[in-house]
Design a protein around this motif. Structure first.
Motif, mmCIF file in Angstrom:
data_model
loop_
_atom_site.group_PDB
_atom_site.id
_atom_site.type_symbol
_atom_site.label_atom_id
_atom_site.label_comp_id
_atom_site.label_asym_id
_atom_site.label_seq_id
_atom_site.Cartn_x
_atom_site.Cartn_y
_atom_site.Cartn_z
ATOM 1 N N ILE A 38 -48.496 45.231 -20.514
ATOM 2 C CA ILE A 38 -48.211 45.279 -21.952
ATOM 3 C C ILE A 38 -46.703 45.328 -22.182
ATOM 4 O O ILE A 38 -46.184 44.654 -23.085
ATOM 5 N N CYS A 39 -45.970 46.089 -21.366
ATOM 6 C CA CYS A 39 -44.503 46.112 -21.476
ATOM 7 C C CYS A 39 -43.921 44.720 -21.238
ATOM 8 O O CYS A 39 -43.024 44.284 -21.958
ATOM 9 N N ASN A 40 -44.429 44.028 -20.224
ATOM 10 C CA ASN A 40 -43.962 42.665 -19.938
ATOM 11 C C ASN A 40 -44.223 41.736 -21.118
ATOM 12 O O ASN A 40 -43.374 40.910 -21.476
ATOM 13 N N LEU A 41 -45.399 41.860 -21.730
ATOM 14 C CA LEU A 41 -45.729 41.023 -22.883
ATOM 15 C C LEU A 41 -44.813 41.332 -24.070
ATOM 16 O O LEU A 41 -44.387 40.421 -24.794
ATOM 17 N N MET A 42 -44.487 42.605 -24.259
ATOM 18 C CA MET A 42 -43.577 42.986 -25.346
ATOM 19 C C MET A 42 -42.177 42.429 -25.094
ATOM 20 O O MET A 42 -41.529 41.914 -26.016
ATOM 21 N N GLU A 43 -41.697 42.532 -23.846
ATOM 22 C CA GLU A 43 -40.378 41.990 -23.501
ATOM 23 C C GLU A 43 -40.351 40.479 -23.707
ATOM 24 O O GLU A 43 -39.373 39.934 -24.230
ATOM 25 N N GLU A 44 -41.429 39.818 -23.319
ATOM 26 C CA GLU A 44 -41.515 38.367 -23.496
ATOM 27 C C GLU A 44 -41.484 38.015 -24.981
ATOM 28 O O GLU A 44 -40.801 37.083 -25.401
ATOM 29 N N HIS A 45 -42.199 38.776 -25.785
ATOM 30 C CA HIS A 45 -42.229 38.532 -27.231
ATOM 31 C C HIS A 45 -40.833 38.710 -27.848
ATOM 32 O O HIS A 45 -40.461 37.986 -28.777
ATOM 33 N N LEU A 46 -40.073 39.665 -27.322
ATOM 34 C CA LEU A 46 -38.718 39.926 -27.826
ATOM 35 C C LEU A 46 -37.689 38.955 -27.252
ATOM 36 O O LEU A 46 -36.521 38.994 -27.622
ATOM 37 N N GLY A 47 -38.119 38.125 -26.320
ATOM 38 C CA GLY A 47 -37.197 37.155 -25.726
ATOM 39 C C GLY A 47 -36.309 37.746 -24.650
ATOM 40 O O GLY A 47 -35.273 37.183 -24.306
ATOM 41 N N LEU A 48 -36.704 38.890 -24.096
ATOM 42 C CA LEU A 48 -35.927 39.522 -23.027
ATOM 43 C C LEU A 48 -36.278 38.878 -21.693
ATOM 44 O O LEU A 48 -37.447 38.576 -21.443
ATOM 45 N N PRO A 49 -35.289 38.671 -20.838
ATOM 46 C CA PRO A 49 -35.605 38.072 -19.536
ATOM 47 C C PRO A 49 -36.389 39.063 -18.676
ATOM 48 O O PRO A 49 -36.111 40.259 -18.691
ATOM 49 N N PRO A 50 -37.392 38.586 -17.948
ATOM 50 C CA PRO A 50 -38.154 39.489 -17.077
ATOM 51 C C PRO A 50 -37.284 39.962 -15.916
ATOM 52 O O PRO A 50 -36.381 39.262 -15.474
ATOM 53 N N ILE A 51 -37.564 41.162 -15.441
ATOM 54 C CA ILE A 51 -36.847 41.674 -14.282
ATOM 55 C C ILE A 51 -37.502 41.077 -13.045
ATOM 56 O O ILE A 51 -38.696 41.250 -12.810
ATOM 57 N N THR A 52 -36.711 40.347 -12.282
ATOM 58 C CA THR A 52 -37.204 39.739 -11.050
ATOM 59 C C THR A 52 -36.375 40.279 -9.898
ATOM 60 O O THR A 52 -35.369 40.963 -10.107
#
Length: 87
Positions: A38-52
């Motif tokens: 859910i945190c990843n989906l929220m970050e994606e919705h906000l346009g934040l780059p995923p932590i890789t």
């Protein structure tokens, strides 16, 4: 020693249809975290780059490793020492 800032989390309560939650849970792998997804989906919705692995900080990598179930206490201690010494 300087004080470290940590990302704090907060429990939230959200109402979702039961059928949606059941479908969501069926899609999760056995070791996947609902909260993390859910945190990843929220970050994606906000346009934040995923932590890789490529863009994670040393502190993020060490924290992730310390939480891993296969890390024994000696290695955990060493990893925490590395974290304490990193800028």
């Amino acid at each position: 020693m300087k004080r470290r800032t940590m990302v704090h989390s907060r429990a939230i309560h959200v109402n979702v249809p039961i059928s949606l939650l059941e479908r969501f849970d069926q899609e999760l792998g056995f070791k996947e975290s609902r909260s993390k997804l859910i945190c990843n989906l929220m970050e994606e919705h906000l346009g934040l780059p995923p932590i890789t692995l490529g863009n994670a900080s040393l502190a993020q990598l060490v924290r992730h490793l310390v939480k891993h179930e296969e890390i024994d206490s000696t290695l955990e201690s060493l990893l925490l020492q590395v974290l304490a010494k990193s800028p």
